[in-house]
Design a protein around this motif. Structure first.
Motif, PDB file in Angstrom:
ATOM      1  N   GLU A  57       3.561  15.338   2.383  1.00 51.39           N
ATOM      2  CA  GLU A  57       2.891  15.321   0.515  1.00 51.39           C
ATOM      3  C   GLU A  57       3.342  14.410  -0.058  1.00 51.39           C
ATOM      4  OE1 GLU A  57       0.427  17.843  -0.534  1.00 51.39           O
ATOM      5  OE2 GLU A  57      -0.167  18.086   1.507  1.00 51.39           O
ATOM      6  N   PRO A  58       3.104  13.964  -1.037  1.00 52.82           N
ATOM      7  CA  PRO A  58       3.154  12.866  -1.714  1.00 52.82           C
ATOM      8  C   PRO A  58       4.770  12.731  -2.518  1.00 52.82           C
ATOM      9  CG  PRO A  58       0.626  12.728  -2.236  1.00 52.82           C
ATOM     10  CD  PRO A  58       1.719  13.898  -1.244  1.00 52.82           C
ATOM     11  N   ALA A  59       5.184  14.249  -2.609  1.00 57.59           N
ATOM     12  CA  ALA A  59       6.883  14.121  -2.802  1.00 57.59           C
ATOM     13  C   ALA A  59       7.721  14.204  -1.699  1.00 57.59           C
ATOM     14  CB  ALA A  59       6.807  16.008  -3.819  1.00 57.59           C
ATOM     15  N   ALA A  60       6.863  14.837  -0.629  1.00 59.25           N
ATOM     16  CA  ALA A  60       7.757  14.956   0.330  1.00 59.25           C
ATOM     17  C   ALA A  60       8.440  12.995   1.064  1.00 59.25           C
ATOM     18  CB  ALA A  60       7.361  15.378   1.661  1.00 59.25           C
ATOM     19  N   PHE A  61       7.057  12.461   1.042  1.00 62.24           N
ATOM     20  CA  PHE A  61       7.358  10.936   1.095  1.00 62.24           C
ATOM     21  C   PHE A  61       8.068  10.561  -0.075  1.00 62.24           C
ATOM     22  CE2 PHE A  61       6.156   6.603   1.135  1.00 62.24           C
ATOM     23  CZ  PHE A  61       5.908   5.999   2.533  1.00 62.24           C
ATOM     24  N   LYS A  62       8.265  10.196  -1.413  1.00 57.76           N
ATOM     25  CA  LYS A  62       8.828   9.682  -1.913  1.00 57.76           C
ATOM     26  C   LYS A  62      10.491  10.375  -2.229  1.00 57.76           C
ATOM     27  CE  LYS A  62       9.693   8.650  -7.260  1.00 57.76           C
ATOM     28  NZ  LYS A  62       8.132   7.838  -7.586  1.00 57.76           N
ATOM     29  N   ALA A  63      11.065  11.366  -1.725  1.00 58.52           N
ATOM     30  CA  ALA A  63      11.495  11.974  -1.471  1.00 58.52           C
ATOM     31  C   ALA A  63      12.501  11.726  -0.335  1.00 58.52           C
ATOM     32  CB  ALA A  63      12.020  13.772  -1.425  1.00 58.52           C
ATOM     33  N   LEU A  64      11.755  11.541   0.595  1.00 63.78           N
ATOM     34  CA  LEU A  64      12.487  10.543   2.070  1.00 63.78           C
ATOM     35  C   LEU A  64      12.580   9.037   2.065  1.00 63.78           C
ATOM     36  CD1 LEU A  64      13.908  11.246   5.019  1.00 63.78           C
ATOM     37  CD2 LEU A  64      10.814  11.023   5.877  1.00 63.78           C
ATOM     38  N   TYR A  65      11.362   8.502   1.236  1.00 62.44           N
ATOM     39  CA  TYR A  65      11.607   7.524   1.460  1.00 62.44           C
ATOM     40  C   TYR A  65      11.697   6.712   0.011  1.00 62.44           C
ATOM     41  CZ  TYR A  65       9.578   7.612   6.184  1.00 62.44           C
ATOM     42  OH  TYR A  65       9.202   8.077   7.130  1.00 62.44           O
ATOM     43  N   SER A  66      12.407   7.313  -0.764  1.00 63.89           N
ATOM     44  CA  SER A  66      11.962   6.880  -2.245  1.00 63.89           C
ATOM     45  C   SER A  66      11.123   5.798  -3.377  1.00 63.89           C
ATOM     46  CB  SER A  66      13.561   5.523  -2.590  1.00 63.89           C
ATOM     47  OG  SER A  66      14.635   7.027  -2.413  1.00 63.89           O
ATOM     48  N   ALA A  67       9.503   6.178  -2.433  1.00 64.27           N
ATOM     49  CA  ALA A  67       8.457   5.123  -2.987  1.00 64.27           C
ATOM     50  C   ALA A  67       7.432   6.129  -3.104  1.00 64.27           C
ATOM     51  CB  ALA A  67       8.580   4.137  -1.884  1.00 64.27           C
ATOM     52  N   GLU A  68       6.472   5.567  -3.716  1.00 68.47           N
ATOM     53  CA  GLU A  68       5.310   6.643  -3.947  1.00 68.47           C
ATOM     54  C   GLU A  68       4.699   6.216  -2.784  1.00 68.47           C
ATOM     55  OE1 GLU A  68       4.705   8.209  -6.133  1.00 68.47           O
ATOM     56  OE2 GLU A  68       6.515   7.896  -7.121  1.00 68.47           O
ATOM     57  N   LYS A  69       3.853   7.368  -2.364  1.00 68.47           N
ATOM     58  CA  LYS A  69       2.936   7.226  -0.789  1.00 68.47           C
ATOM     59  C   LYS A  69       2.103   6.397  -0.758  1.00 68.47           C
ATOM     60  CE  LYS A  69       0.858  10.136   2.791  1.00 68.47           C
ATOM     61  NZ  LYS A  69      -0.018  11.969   2.418  1.00 68.47           N
ATOM     62  N   PRO A  70       1.199   5.847   0.224  1.00 70.99           N
ATOM     63  CA  PRO A  70       0.448   4.754   0.050  1.00 70.99           C
ATOM     64  C   PRO A  70      -0.998   5.886  -0.446  1.00 70.99           C
ATOM     65  CG  PRO A  70       1.600   4.015   1.603  1.00 70.99           C
ATOM     66  CD  PRO A  70       2.366   5.362   1.578  1.00 70.99           C
ATOM     67  N   LYS A  71      -2.029   5.326  -1.115  1.00 70.10           N
ATOM     68  CA  LYS A  71      -3.041   5.654  -1.133  1.00 70.10           C
ATOM     69  C   LYS A  71      -4.521   5.733  -0.172  1.00 70.10           C
ATOM     70  CE  LYS A  71      -2.390   7.329  -6.256  1.00 70.10           C
ATOM     71  NZ  LYS A  71      -1.076   6.648  -6.307  1.00 70.10           N
ATOM     72  N   LEU A  72      -5.115   7.197   0.355  1.00 73.68           N
ATOM     73  CA  LEU A  72      -6.101   6.598   1.236  1.00 73.68           C
ATOM     74  C   LEU A  72      -6.978   4.784   0.594  1.00 73.68           C
ATOM     75  CD1 LEU A  72      -7.073   9.331   1.629  1.00 73.68           C
ATOM     76  CD2 LEU A  72      -5.913   8.231   3.831  1.00 73.68           C
ATOM     77  N   GLU A  73      -7.037   4.961  -0.674  1.00 73.81           N
ATOM     78  CA  GLU A  73      -8.442   3.960  -0.948  1.00 73.81           C
ATOM     79  C   GLU A  73      -7.273   2.908  -1.669  1.00 73.81           C
ATOM     80  OE1 GLU A  73      -6.627   6.757  -4.465  1.00 73.81           O
ATOM     81  OE2 GLU A  73      -7.632   7.305  -2.609  1.00 73.81           O
ATOM     82  N   GLU A  74      -6.163   2.566  -0.646  1.00 73.76           N
ATOM     83  CA  GLU A  74      -5.630   1.637  -1.260  1.00 73.76           C
ATOM     84  C   GLU A  74      -5.549   0.396  -0.682  1.00 73.76           C
ATOM     85  OE1 GLU A  74      -0.868   1.107  -1.715  1.00 73.76           O
ATOM     86  OE2 GLU A  74      -1.208   2.142  -2.039  1.00 73.76           O
ATOM     87  N   GLU A  75      -5.922  -0.888  -1.691  1.00 75.02           N
ATOM     88  CA  GLU A  75      -6.619  -1.624  -1.254  1.00 75.02           C
ATOM     89  C   GLU A  75      -5.953  -2.740  -0.457  1.00 75.02           C
ATOM     90  OE1 GLU A  75      -8.181  -4.059  -4.801  1.00 75.02           O
ATOM     91  OE2 GLU A  75      -9.876  -2.170  -4.597  1.00 75.02           O
ATOM     92  N   ASN A  76      -4.850  -3.037  -0.284  1.00 70.85           N
ATOM     93  CA  ASN A  76      -3.972  -4.278   0.121  1.00 70.85           C
ATOM     94  C   ASN A  76      -2.669  -3.542   1.069  1.00 70.85           C
ATOM     95  OD1 ASN A  76      -5.399  -6.404   0.034  1.00 70.85           O
ATOM     96  ND2 ASN A  76      -4.855  -6.194  -2.450  1.00 70.85           N
ATOM     97  N   LEU A  77      -2.478  -2.250   2.164  1.00 71.14           N
ATOM     98  CA  LEU A  77      -1.697  -2.083   2.704  1.00 71.14           C
ATOM     99  C   LEU A  77      -1.377  -2.716   3.761  1.00 71.14           C
ATOM    100  CD1 LEU A  77       0.230   0.475   2.868  1.00 71.14           C
ATOM    101  CD2 LEU A  77      -1.972   1.773   3.975  1.00 71.14           C
ATOM    102  N   ILE A  78      -0.226  -3.574   3.784  1.00 71.99           N
ATOM    103  CA  ILE A  78       0.281  -4.531   4.844  1.00 71.99           C
ATOM    104  C   ILE A  78       1.446  -4.488   6.071  1.00 71.99           C
ATOM    105  CG2 ILE A  78       0.710  -6.771   5.429  1.00 71.99           C
ATOM    106  CD1 ILE A  78      -0.713  -7.716   2.470  1.00 71.99           C
ATOM    107  N   PHE A  79       0.978  -3.689   7.159  1.00 72.78           N
ATOM    108  CA  PHE A  79       2.157  -3.684   8.093  1.00 72.78           C
ATOM    109  C   PHE A  79       2.938  -4.998   8.681  1.00 72.78           C
ATOM    110  CE2 PHE A  79      -1.001  -0.234   7.496  1.00 72.78           C
ATOM    111  CZ  PHE A  79       0.163   0.735   7.296  1.00 72.78           C
ATOM    112  N   PHE A  80       3.944  -4.669   9.038  1.00 70.82           N
ATOM    113  CA  PHE A  80       4.573  -6.256  10.236  1.00 70.82           C
ATOM    114  C   PHE A  80       5.489  -5.702  10.553  1.00 70.82           C
ATOM    115  CE2 PHE A  80       6.580  -6.051   5.908  1.00 70.82           C
ATOM    116  CZ  PHE A  80       8.294  -6.407   6.717  1.00 70.82           C
ATOM    117  N   CYS A  81       6.002  -6.384  11.370  1.00 72.63           N
ATOM    118  CA  CYS A  81       6.954  -5.966  12.179  1.00 72.63           C
ATOM    119  C   CYS A  81       7.493  -7.070  13.296  1.00 72.63           C
ATOM    120  CB  CYS A  81       6.914  -5.226  13.906  1.00 72.63           C
ATOM    121  SG  CYS A  81       5.508  -5.978  15.064  1.00 72.63           S
TER     122      CYS A  81
END
Length: 107
Positions: A57-81
């Motif tokens: 849930e967005p609230a749980a994500f924010k509590a754990l990661y101190s950031a807004e949860k990415p939305k499904l329709e987000e345009e530029n969600l970039i993963f890296f390692c």
């Protein structure tokens, strides 16, 4: 799934997207690796936690990661390692959960 289904973003494209505030960057390396240094502004979610994180849930994500949860329709969600393997794994996982605008920065 073939890697070609997960477009990569070049360093110059990444810089441009970040400068314009049009990208969400997720570092899928371990917490220890990210603590040693990461791209400024990146959110660290180890690939081992990513599936559960993206289903929170967005609230749980924010509590754990101190950031807004990415939305499904987000345009530029970039993963890296570091080398690209975990970033590819992350893009496949996010796509499987219904995320649309997924990119990979190949490390």
């Amino acid at each position: 799934m073939w890697p070609s289904e997960h477009p990569t973003v070049s360093l110059s494209e990444l810089r441009s997207l970040l400068a314009s505030g049009r990208a969400r960057l997720i570092d899928v390396r371990s917490r220890e690796e990210a603590a040693a240094g990461t791209i400024p502004g990146a959110l660290n979610i180890p690939v081992s936690e990513l599936e559960s994180a993206l289903q929170m849930e967005p609230a749980a994500f924010k509590a754990l990661y101190s950031a807004e949860k990415p939305k499904l329709e987000e345009e530029n969600l970039i993963f890296f390692c570091q080398m690209g393997k975990r970033g590819l794994q992350a893009t496949q996982l996010a796509q499987g959960l219904g995320y649309k605008g997924i990119w990979r920065f190949p490390g």
